[in-house]
Design an enzyme around this catalytic site. Structure first.
Site, PDB file in Angstrom:
ATOM      1  N   LEU A  33       0.802  -1.219   0.000  1.00  0.00           N
ATOM      2  CA  LEU A  33       0.000   0.000   0.000  1.00  0.00           C
ATOM      3  C   LEU A  33       0.838   1.272   0.000  1.00  0.00           C
ATOM      4  O   LEU A  33       1.913   1.326   0.578  1.00  0.00           O
ATOM      5  CB  LEU A  33      -0.913   0.012   1.232  1.00  0.00           C
ATOM      6  CG  LEU A  33      -1.846  -1.187   1.393  1.00  0.00           C
ATOM      7  CD1 LEU A  33      -2.750  -0.984   2.610  1.00  0.00           C
ATOM      8  CD2 LEU A  33      -2.689  -1.404   0.141  1.00  0.00           C
ATOM      9  N   HIS A  34       0.278   2.271  -0.655  1.00  0.00           N
ATOM     10  CA  HIS A  34       0.837   3.619  -0.627  1.00  0.00           C
ATOM     11  C   HIS A  34      -0.320   4.586  -0.438  1.00  0.00           C
ATOM     12  O   HIS A  34      -1.484   4.165  -0.308  1.00  0.00           O
ATOM     13  CB  HIS A  34       1.627   3.905  -1.919  1.00  0.00           C
ATOM     14  CG  HIS A  34       0.877   3.581  -3.168  1.00  0.00           C
ATOM     15  ND1 HIS A  34      -0.261   4.259  -3.539  1.00  0.00           N
ATOM     16  CD2 HIS A  34       1.062   2.618  -4.111  1.00  0.00           C
ATOM     17  CE1 HIS A  34      -0.723   3.756  -4.665  1.00  0.00           C
ATOM     18  NE2 HIS A  34       0.052   2.749  -5.032  1.00  0.00           N
ATOM     19  N   GLU A  35      -0.003   5.856  -0.432  1.00  0.00           N
ATOM     20  CA  GLU A  35      -1.005   6.886  -0.151  1.00  0.00           C
ATOM     21  C   GLU A  35      -2.197   6.821  -1.128  1.00  0.00           C
ATOM     22  O   GLU A  35      -3.312   7.173  -0.750  1.00  0.00           O
ATOM     23  CB  GLU A  35      -0.290   8.241  -0.240  1.00  0.00           C
ATOM     24  CG  GLU A  35      -0.761   9.373   0.617  1.00  0.00           C
ATOM     25  CD  GLU A  35      -1.379   9.042   1.972  1.00  0.00           C
ATOM     26  OE1 GLU A  35      -2.534   9.449   2.166  1.00  0.00           O
ATOM     27  OE2 GLU A  35      -0.734   8.407   2.810  1.00  0.00           O
ATOM     28  N   HIS A  37      -3.649   4.088  -2.347  1.00  0.00           N
ATOM     29  CA  HIS A  37      -4.571   3.086  -1.794  1.00  0.00           C
ATOM     30  C   HIS A  37      -5.258   3.635  -0.528  1.00  0.00           C
ATOM     31  O   HIS A  37      -6.461   3.456  -0.340  1.00  0.00           O
ATOM     32  CB  HIS A  37      -3.818   1.822  -1.377  1.00  0.00           C
ATOM     33  CG  HIS A  37      -3.125   1.095  -2.483  1.00  0.00           C
ATOM     34  ND1 HIS A  37      -1.759   1.025  -2.579  1.00  0.00           N
ATOM     35  CD2 HIS A  37      -3.605   0.371  -3.533  1.00  0.00           C
ATOM     36  CE1 HIS A  37      -1.413   0.293  -3.624  1.00  0.00           C
ATOM     37  NE2 HIS A  37      -2.514  -0.112  -4.244  1.00  0.00           N
ATOM     38  N   LYS A 149      -5.990   6.446 -11.366  1.00  0.00           N
ATOM     39  CA  LYS A 149      -4.653   6.063 -11.827  1.00  0.00           C
ATOM     40  C   LYS A 149      -4.743   5.008 -12.940  1.00  0.00           C
ATOM     41  O   LYS A 149      -3.988   5.025 -13.899  1.00  0.00           O
ATOM     42  CB  LYS A 149      -3.852   5.548 -10.631  1.00  0.00           C
ATOM     43  CG  LYS A 149      -2.677   4.668 -10.936  1.00  0.00           C
ATOM     44  CD  LYS A 149      -1.508   5.506 -11.375  1.00  0.00           C
ATOM     45  CE  LYS A 149      -0.246   4.756 -11.721  1.00  0.00           C
ATOM     46  NZ  LYS A 149      -0.243   3.342 -11.813  1.00  0.00           N
ATOM     47  N   ASP A 150      -5.690   4.063 -12.762  1.00  0.00           N
ATOM     48  CA  ASP A 150      -5.894   3.018 -13.773  1.00  0.00           C
ATOM     49  C   ASP A 150      -7.182   3.346 -14.527  1.00  0.00           C
ATOM     50  O   ASP A 150      -8.204   2.688 -14.344  1.00  0.00           O
ATOM     51  CB  ASP A 150      -5.949   1.650 -13.096  1.00  0.00           C
ATOM     52  CG  ASP A 150      -4.654   1.331 -12.386  1.00  0.00           C
ATOM     53  OD1 ASP A 150      -3.730   0.848 -13.039  1.00  0.00           O
ATOM     54  OD2 ASP A 150      -4.553   1.591 -11.167  1.00  0.00           O
ATOM     55  N   GLN A 153      -9.017   0.753 -16.567  1.00  0.00           N
ATOM     56  CA  GLN A 153      -9.566  -0.270 -15.659  1.00  0.00           C
ATOM     57  C   GLN A 153     -10.900   0.180 -15.064  1.00  0.00           C
ATOM     58  O   GLN A 153     -11.827  -0.626 -14.928  1.00  0.00           O
ATOM     59  CB  GLN A 153      -8.546  -0.544 -14.551  1.00  0.00           C
ATOM     60  CG  GLN A 153      -9.056  -1.462 -13.463  1.00  0.00           C
ATOM     61  CD  GLN A 153      -7.972  -1.822 -12.468  1.00  0.00           C
ATOM     62  OE1 GLN A 153      -7.167  -2.706 -12.721  1.00  0.00           O
ATOM     63  NE2 GLN A 153      -7.944  -1.152 -11.332  1.00  0.00           N
ATOM     64  N   VAL A 176      -3.351   9.910  -6.691  1.00  0.00           N
ATOM     65  CA  VAL A 176      -2.482  10.542  -5.684  1.00  0.00           C
ATOM     66  C   VAL A 176      -1.053  10.505  -6.216  1.00  0.00           C
ATOM     67  O   VAL A 176      -0.594   9.478  -6.741  1.00  0.00           O
ATOM     68  CB  VAL A 176      -2.586   9.812  -4.330  1.00  0.00           C
ATOM     69  CG1 VAL A 176      -1.627  10.416  -3.313  1.00  0.00           C
ATOM     70  CG2 VAL A 176      -4.021   9.872  -3.818  1.00  0.00           C
TER      71      VAL A 176
HETATM   72  P1  AMP Z   1      -3.344  -2.002  -7.233  1.00  0.00           P
HETATM   73  O1  AMP Z   1      -2.979  -2.442  -5.833  1.00  0.00           O
HETATM   74  O2  AMP Z   1      -2.208  -1.369  -7.961  1.00  0.00           O
HETATM   75  O3  AMP Z   1      -4.062  -3.065  -8.013  1.00  0.00           O
HETATM   76  O4  AMP Z   1      -4.381  -0.823  -7.065  1.00  0.00           O
HETATM   77  C1  AMP Z   1      -5.521  -0.959  -6.266  1.00  0.00           C
HETATM   78  C2  AMP Z   1      -6.383   0.255  -6.446  1.00  0.00           C
HETATM   79  O5  AMP Z   1      -5.654   1.412  -6.075  1.00  0.00           O
HETATM   80  C3  AMP Z   1      -6.841   0.482  -7.894  1.00  0.00           C
HETATM   81  O6  AMP Z   1      -8.179   0.970  -7.885  1.00  0.00           O
HETATM   82  C4  AMP Z   1      -5.886   1.542  -8.368  1.00  0.00           C
HETATM   83  O7  AMP Z   1      -6.390   2.334  -9.421  1.00  0.00           O
HETATM   84  C5  AMP Z   1      -5.721   2.362  -7.116  1.00  0.00           C
HETATM   85  N1  AMP Z   1      -4.503   3.165  -7.158  1.00  0.00           N
HETATM   86  C6  AMP Z   1      -3.237   2.736  -7.409  1.00  0.00           C
HETATM   87  N2  AMP Z   1      -2.377   3.780  -7.418  1.00  0.00           N
HETATM   88  C7  AMP Z   1      -3.122   4.892  -7.178  1.00  0.00           C
HETATM   89  C8  AMP Z   1      -2.826   6.289  -7.079  1.00  0.00           C
HETATM   90  N3  AMP Z   1      -1.590   6.756  -7.220  1.00  0.00           N
HETATM   91  N4  AMP Z   1      -3.841   7.137  -6.835  1.00  0.00           N
HETATM   92  C9  AMP Z   1      -5.113   6.677  -6.689  1.00  0.00           C
HETATM   93  N5  AMP Z   1      -5.458   5.381  -6.773  1.00  0.00           N
HETATM   94  C10 AMP Z   1      -4.482   4.500  -7.007  1.00  0.00           C
END
Ligand code: AMP
Length: 291
Positions: A33-35, A37, A149-150, A153, A176
């Site tokens: 996780l990052h900001e 998420h 971001k996606d 998707q 973010v």
């Molecule tokens: P992931 O763990 O990369 O599959 O992402 C999980 C969810 O977090 C997805 O809905 C992504 O679009 C969202 N996400 C990933 N990075 C960001 C970001 N920088 N800003 C906002 N949402 C994000």
């Protein structure tokens, strides 16, 4: 904060909560996780009563030569971060729970998946749609929050929800970014310090595209060329695509019209790391004169 690892337990809890009128919010993630998420968790907390973050690195959405094996994982770290952001429960099934021996179903989404990420990563969105369908059937959320971001998707998931009648409201939260503009991503950890310094070129290219549009440019190829030009200032970059398209359906008209909502989509390799980013912009109603 509770952890559930089986689908049955998740479904039972979800039924119990729903019968009491509890609004369930779901945030699907692959962890590390990052900001970005955490912001989705906070958003989900704002608009629902009980937030379930799903944590599952889904093998079906990775191609054979992609980074499934080396995708970063750290459950203890994720647990603490999610809890601090207000998450109520982590649903973290293992691969056998999700895809037991004999698993035979696929989900295929057409049209919106035919270009950009869908074209470059064959089968990726089918894997995403499959896992999201399964997670929705396990968590039974009222609301699910995804990141802009996606971008493509989010379009695929909205299509899935419409086509298969999932009773889930899809909410999209903004991207973010790091202080220099780089979109946060679990994959940013792959970047060497030298390439990390240059990775905000994706954001700069999006800004150039936005500026051009706001300055009156409506020709798709010109906008694309402006983004390519900026990306090429980094010699280590390999551009997968840098394109303007209609936000609604990803169509690519030669010329955009006043009032069109446009998405600028970029995917690049920096060294061996593949990064994606996007931005939304509306074509101005009045043609601003170019200086
Ligand atoms: P992931 O763990 O990369 O599959 O992402 C999980 C969810 O977090 C997805 O809905 C992504 O679009 C969202 N996400 C990933 N990075 C960001 C970001 N920088 N800003 C906002 N949402 C994000």
């Amino acid at each position: 904060m509770e952890i559930i690892r089986t689908i049955k337990e998740m479904q039972n809890l979800s039924k119990k909560l729903s019968s009491k009128g509890v609004v369930i919010g779901c945030v699907p993630t692959m962890g590390y996780l990052h900001e970005g998420h955490l912001n989705l968790i906070r958003k989900a907390k704002e608009i629902s009563d009980f937030v379930v973050m799903t944590l599952f690195v889904n093998p079906k959405q990775f191609g054979p030569n992609e980074d499934f094996e080396r995708y970063p994982r750290d459950f203890d770290r994720d647990y603490k971060l999610a809890e601090n952001a207000g998450c109520d429960l982590i649903f973290a099934p293992d691969i056998i729970e999700m895809y037991p021996i004999g698993f035979s179903t696929s989900v295929e989404i057409q049209n919106i998946t035919s270009k950009f990420e869908g074209e470059r990563r064959p089968g990726h969105f089918d894997g995403v749609a499959l896992v999201v369908a399964k997670l929705f059937n396990a968590v039974k959320p009222d609301i699910a929050v995804f990141g802009q971001k996606d971008y493509q998707q989010t379009q695929v998931i909205k299509q899935l929800v419409r086509d298969l009648n999932f009773d889930v409201k899809i909410v999209v939260a903004p991207t973010v970014r790091e202080a220099d503009g780089l979109a946060m991503s679990s994959r940013n950890t792959y970047l060497t310090p030298e390439l990390r310094e240059k990775a905000n070129v994706l954001f700069n290219a999006l800004e150039d595209g936005i500026k051009a549009i706001e300055g009156g440019c409506r020709e798709r190829k010109v906008i694309n060329a402006i983004m390519h030009k900026r990306l090429r200032t980094v010699p280590e970059i390999k551009i997968d695509y840098a394109c303007a398209a209609l936000a609604e359906n990803l169509d690519e008209p030669d010329v955009f019209l006043a009032g069109d909502h446009v998405v600028l989509l970029i995917a690049c390799y920096l060294g061996t790391t593949r990064l994606i980013d996007n931005a939304l912009v509306t074509i101005p109603k009045t043609n601003v004169s170019k200086k």
